[in-house]
Design an enzyme around this catalytic site. Structure first.
Site, PDB file in Angstrom:
ATOM      1  N   GLU A  45      28.940  42.396  25.954  1.00 24.05           N
ATOM      2  CA  GLU A  45      30.211  42.878  25.429  1.00 24.05           C
ATOM      3  C   GLU A  45      30.175  44.379  25.143  1.00 24.05           C
ATOM      4  O   GLU A  45      31.148  45.089  25.374  1.00 24.05           O
ATOM      5  CB  GLU A  45      30.595  42.096  24.178  1.00 24.05           C
ATOM      6  CG  GLU A  45      31.035  40.671  24.461  1.00 24.05           C
ATOM      7  CD  GLU A  45      32.239  40.594  25.387  1.00 24.05           C
ATOM      8  OE1 GLU A  45      33.042  41.537  25.424  1.00 24.05           O
ATOM      9  OE2 GLU A  45      32.365  39.574  26.094  1.00 24.05           O
ATOM     10  N   TYR A 128      37.494  43.344  18.363  1.00 29.15           N
ATOM     11  CA  TYR A 128      37.368  42.704  19.671  1.00 29.15           C
ATOM     12  C   TYR A 128      35.973  42.129  19.878  1.00 29.15           C
ATOM     13  O   TYR A 128      35.820  40.958  20.272  1.00 29.15           O
ATOM     14  CB  TYR A 128      37.691  43.676  20.819  1.00 29.15           C
ATOM     15  CG  TYR A 128      37.207  43.104  22.131  1.00 29.15           C
ATOM     16  CD1 TYR A 128      37.923  42.101  22.772  1.00 29.15           C
ATOM     17  CD2 TYR A 128      35.967  43.484  22.662  1.00 29.15           C
ATOM     18  CE1 TYR A 128      37.437  41.503  23.925  1.00 29.15           C
ATOM     19  CE2 TYR A 128      35.478  42.884  23.813  1.00 29.15           C
ATOM     20  CZ  TYR A 128      36.216  41.904  24.439  1.00 29.15           C
ATOM     21  OH  TYR A 128      35.727  41.302  25.567  1.00 29.15           O
ATOM     22  N   ASP A 146      41.143  41.706  25.251  1.00 27.00           N
ATOM     23  CA  ASP A 146      40.713  42.894  25.983  1.00 27.00           C
ATOM     24  C   ASP A 146      41.855  43.326  26.902  1.00 27.00           C
ATOM     25  O   ASP A 146      42.936  42.728  26.911  1.00 27.00           O
ATOM     26  CB  ASP A 146      39.415  42.635  26.748  1.00 27.00           C
ATOM     27  CG  ASP A 146      39.633  41.919  28.074  1.00 27.00           C
ATOM     28  OD1 ASP A 146      40.647  41.193  28.208  1.00 27.00           O
ATOM     29  OD2 ASP A 146      38.791  42.085  28.976  1.00 27.00           O
ATOM     30  N   CYS A 201      45.261  38.833  38.216  1.00 26.92           N
ATOM     31  CA  CYS A 201      46.359  39.610  37.628  1.00 26.92           C
ATOM     32  C   CYS A 201      45.844  41.013  37.287  1.00 26.92           C
ATOM     33  O   CYS A 201      45.839  41.438  36.136  1.00 26.92           O
ATOM     34  CB  CYS A 201      46.881  38.895  36.386  1.00 26.92           C
ATOM     35  SG  CYS A 201      48.470  39.528  35.790  1.00 26.92           S
ATOM     36  N   CYS A 208      49.550  37.384  43.240  1.00 28.36           N
ATOM     37  CA  CYS A 208      50.352  36.307  42.659  1.00 28.36           C
ATOM     38  C   CYS A 208      50.204  35.004  43.438  1.00 28.36           C
ATOM     39  O   CYS A 208      50.376  33.914  42.878  1.00 28.36           O
ATOM     40  CB  CYS A 208      51.822  36.713  42.599  1.00 28.36           C
ATOM     41  SG  CYS A 208      52.134  38.127  41.504  1.00 28.36           S
ATOM     42  N   CYS A 211      47.596  33.003  41.753  1.00 31.57           N
ATOM     43  CA  CYS A 211      47.720  32.848  40.299  1.00 31.57           C
ATOM     44  C   CYS A 211      48.171  31.435  39.941  1.00 31.57           C
ATOM     45  O   CYS A 211      49.190  30.951  40.466  1.00 31.57           O
ATOM     46  CB  CYS A 211      48.709  33.859  39.739  1.00 31.57           C
ATOM     47  SG  CYS A 211      48.922  33.724  37.944  1.00 31.57           S
ATOM     48  N   CYS A 217      55.459  32.850  35.402  1.00 30.65           N
ATOM     49  CA  CYS A 217      55.259  34.244  34.988  1.00 30.65           C
ATOM     50  C   CYS A 217      56.598  34.945  34.778  1.00 30.65           C
ATOM     51  O   CYS A 217      57.398  35.104  35.711  1.00 30.65           O
ATOM     52  CB  CYS A 217      54.440  34.984  36.040  1.00 30.65           C
ATOM     53  SG  CYS A 217      54.237  36.745  35.684  1.00 30.65           S
TER      54      CYS A 217
END
Length: 300
Positions: A45, A128, A146, A201, A208, A211, A217
């Site tokens: 991270e 975060y 994020d 995305c 798309c 997705c 969406c």
């Protein structure tokens, strides 16, 4: 700008397709494997902030081979963390990770603490990172926001192309609304929504057709209206103080002994900018000046 009332969102309509997609398409990354443990998740991270996976992977593997536990890193000089950070960029992250390792060793017996509050109390750990480690390492229920997740939520739910430059209270509220109630499913959702933003995305050239929630969406259904908010921040690098700092640090990382000023002077032609960059490195604790006009990576 389109907006969506979080109270009108149907989270369950998003959870199943996104998590199902993740089950089939998630990348096999070392920090996702059980053997990574909480320390491996925390290291990843820190490294992944503003740095792509492809650049992180080799440094991550070398880092964990050298410092497999927080106590191993804490026992070494902070300058060694800066040296091992290499060219990942934003090297203050290396110092912060070293500081977190020291605190984990001193306060928690060398084990990454499992609860959010104690994670957040570690030096260098913000909201975060604390949420990400608690979720990904310990399977807890936290909103992990994020850039990738924020972009997915902006498009799928809010109906805009990009999220604001800085995380807003409205985004945090929406993320909480979208969290599954079940703890393990919430942790899976956090990872899945992040992966969807990273692979499908994306900021440019979104796919798309791949997705799992394209039919739901809001941005796509609205005809993909162009971004009309504040200009998005660029990622300029050439000629900036960041570039000069990187060149100066590269000399110090490769040196075994302290480096004279003349060696640092050779890396950048403009003396005022070079001096400003060096002063900034010293002020940030990344470089230690010694008597006689020589410099080294920090030992303490």
């Amino acid at each position: 700008m389109p907006t969506t009332d979080p109270d009108t969102v149907s989270p369950s309509a998003l959870h199943t397709p996104v998590i199902g997609w993740f089950d089939q398409h998630a990348r096999d990354l070392p920090w996702r494997r059980p053997e990574a443990g909480a320390w491996g998740v925390m290291v990843s991270e820190f490294m992944l902030q503003q740095t792509p996976v492809s650049r992180v992977l080799p440094v991550y593997e070398q880092w964990l081979a050298r410092w497999p536990r927080p106590a191993d890193l804490a026992a070494d000089a902070p300058g060694e963390a800066v040296r091992a950070w290499g060219r990942l960029g934003y090297p203050r992250r290396a110092l912060r990770l070293h500081g977190a390792a020291v605190a984990i060793t001193e306060r928690h017996g060398g084990e990454v603490p499992p609860d959010h509050a104690r994670l957040l109390a570690l030096p260098g750990v913000g909201e975060y990172t604390a949420a990400a480690v608690a979720s990904f390492a310990f399977g807890q229920r936290h909103a992990v926001l994020d850039t990738n997740v924020r972009r997915v939520f902006a498009r799928a739910v809010t109906g805009v192309q990009y999220p604001p430059n800085a995380t807003t209270a409205a985004e945090r509220r929406l993320a909480r609304v979208l969290l599954p109630d079940d703890e393990a499913r919430a942790a899976r959702w956090a990872a899945a929504s992040m992966e969807l933003g990273a692979l499908v995305c994306t900021a440019r050239n979104e796919d798309c057709g791949q997705c799992p929630i394209a039919a739901r969406c809001a941005w796509r259904l609205a005809g993909k209206p162009a971004h009309d908010g504040p200009p998005r921040r660029g990622q300029t690098y050439a000629g900036t103080d960041r570039q000069v700092r990187g060149k100066l640090l590269a000399v110090l990382r490769e040196a075994v002994e302290p480096v004279p000023q003349t060696m640092l002077d050779a890396v950048w032609h403009e003396p005022v900018q070079r001096a400003r960059a060096l002063d900034g490195l010293v002020a940030d604790g990344l470089v230690e000046p010694l008597a006689g006009g020589v410099y080294r990576l920090p030992l303490t």
